[in-house]
Write a protein that holds these residues in place. Structure first.
Motif, PDB file in Angstrom:
ATOM      1  N   ASP A   8      11.168  -0.810  -0.520  1.00  0.00           N
ATOM      2  CA  ASP A   8      10.303  -0.571   0.625  1.00  0.00           C
ATOM      3  C   ASP A   8      10.144  -1.855   1.450  1.00  0.00           C
ATOM      4  N   ARG A   9      10.173  -1.711   2.745  1.00  0.00           N
ATOM      5  CA  ARG A   9      10.067  -2.841   3.680  1.00  0.00           C
ATOM      6  C   ARG A   9       8.788  -3.648   3.426  1.00  0.00           C
ATOM      7  N   ALA A  10       7.705  -3.006   3.052  1.00  0.00           N
ATOM      8  CA  ALA A  10       6.440  -3.715   2.811  1.00  0.00           C
ATOM      9  C   ALA A  10       6.579  -4.716   1.663  1.00  0.00           C
ATOM     10  N   ILE A  11       7.313  -4.343   0.617  1.00  0.00           N
ATOM     11  CA  ILE A  11       7.526  -5.250  -0.514  1.00  0.00           C
ATOM     12  C   ILE A  11       8.381  -6.432  -0.063  1.00  0.00           C
ATOM     13  N   LEU A  12       9.409  -6.155   0.730  1.00  0.00           N
ATOM     14  CA  LEU A  12      10.253  -7.245   1.236  1.00  0.00           C
ATOM     15  C   LEU A  12       9.449  -8.182   2.132  1.00  0.00           C
ATOM     16  N   THR A  56      13.150  -6.191 -10.982  1.00  0.00           N
ATOM     17  CA  THR A  56      12.862  -5.452  -9.759  1.00  0.00           C
ATOM     18  C   THR A  56      12.200  -6.378  -8.747  1.00  0.00           C
ATOM     19  N   ALA A  57      12.179  -5.947  -7.502  1.00  0.00           N
ATOM     20  CA  ALA A  57      11.510  -6.719  -6.459  1.00  0.00           C
ATOM     21  C   ALA A  57      10.036  -6.916  -6.797  1.00  0.00           C
ATOM     22  N   VAL A  58       9.406  -5.894  -7.345  1.00  0.00           N
ATOM     23  CA  VAL A  58       7.980  -5.979  -7.674  1.00  0.00           C
ATOM     24  C   VAL A  58       7.734  -7.007  -8.774  1.00  0.00           C
ATOM     25  N   THR A  59       8.592  -7.044  -9.800  1.00  0.00           N
ATOM     26  CA  THR A  59       8.385  -8.021 -10.872  1.00  0.00           C
ATOM     27  C   THR A  59       8.686  -9.442 -10.388  1.00  0.00           C
ATOM     28  N   MET A  60       9.638  -9.586  -9.482  1.00  0.00           N
ATOM     29  CA  MET A  60       9.907 -10.919  -8.935  1.00  0.00           C
ATOM     30  C   MET A  60       8.756 -11.393  -8.054  1.00  0.00           C
ATOM     31  N   ALA A  82       6.008 -12.526 -10.332  1.00  0.00           N
ATOM     32  CA  ALA A  82       6.310 -13.843 -10.904  1.00  0.00           C
ATOM     33  C   ALA A  82       6.112 -14.946  -9.876  1.00  0.00           C
ATOM     34  N   LEU A  83       6.496 -14.677  -8.654  1.00  0.00           N
ATOM     35  CA  LEU A  83       6.321 -15.653  -7.580  1.00  0.00           C
ATOM     36  C   LEU A  83       4.835 -15.959  -7.403  1.00  0.00           C
ATOM     37  N   ARG A  84       4.032 -14.936  -7.345  1.00  0.00           N
ATOM     38  CA  ARG A  84       2.578 -15.131  -7.187  1.00  0.00           C
ATOM     39  C   ARG A  84       1.968 -15.832  -8.400  1.00  0.00           C
TER      40      ARG A  84
END
Length: 167
Positions: A95-99, A125-129, A132-134
């Protein structure tokens, strides 16, 4: 994983310039590539991966920056770069919002640490990355450098194994 002695032999048979080119495709730190080449001959896959661990552990902050310069931002795989696209497969079709959240979190991270957020993205996944970033954003620079070093070692292990498996 099986050991591919012929793959190690092929790698070891490369001349210095060819070996440097191959190794710099795996990790863009010249110091890392030099250390791996100096550890030759590698008696096994495990010996090569041990050389990776030692070379990665020996990288200075400047060397880590060299290594990170070869990595795309999380959420923005390099177009046409099969390695980048494969490693960041978890962001494809997201989803664009996650990006957008990834882009914002990357910018904040880069402003604080002065380099891209490095994580072994394979299988994530994008969500897990993003999580981790946060989670890593509040780290102090020394703590983050230690984490980056560990993530780089994992990425290099995957790339070295892929190289050996393809030979």
């Amino acid at each position: 994983m099986t050991n591919h002695p012929h793959a190690l032999d092929s790698l070891a048979a490369a001349d210095a310039a060819e070996l440097a080119e191959i190794l710099l495709e795996i990790c863009s730190s010249p110091r890392w590539a030099t250390a791996i080449a100096a550890a030759e001959p590698w008696s096994s896959r495990e010996a090569l991966l041990t050389a990776n661990a030692a070379a990665t552990a020996g990288l200075t902050d400047a060397d880590l920056r060299d290594a990170m310069a070869g990595h795309a931002r999380i959420g923005q795989p390099k177009a046409g770069d099969a390695t980048s696209e494969r490693e960041q497969a978890g962001v494809q079709g997201v989803d664009r919002a996650i990006l957008d959240e990834l882009r914002e979190a990357n910018a904040a991270y880069e402003a604080k640490f002065g380099h891209v957020f490095l994580i072994c993205a394979t299988g994530r996944t994008a969500v897990t990355m993003l999580a981790a970033l946060r989670e890593r954003q509040p780290n102090d620079p020394a703590t983050e450098a230690g984490i980056v070093r560990g993530e780089l070692r994992k990425i290099n292990d995957i790339r070295l194994n892929r190289l050996l498996d393809a030979a």
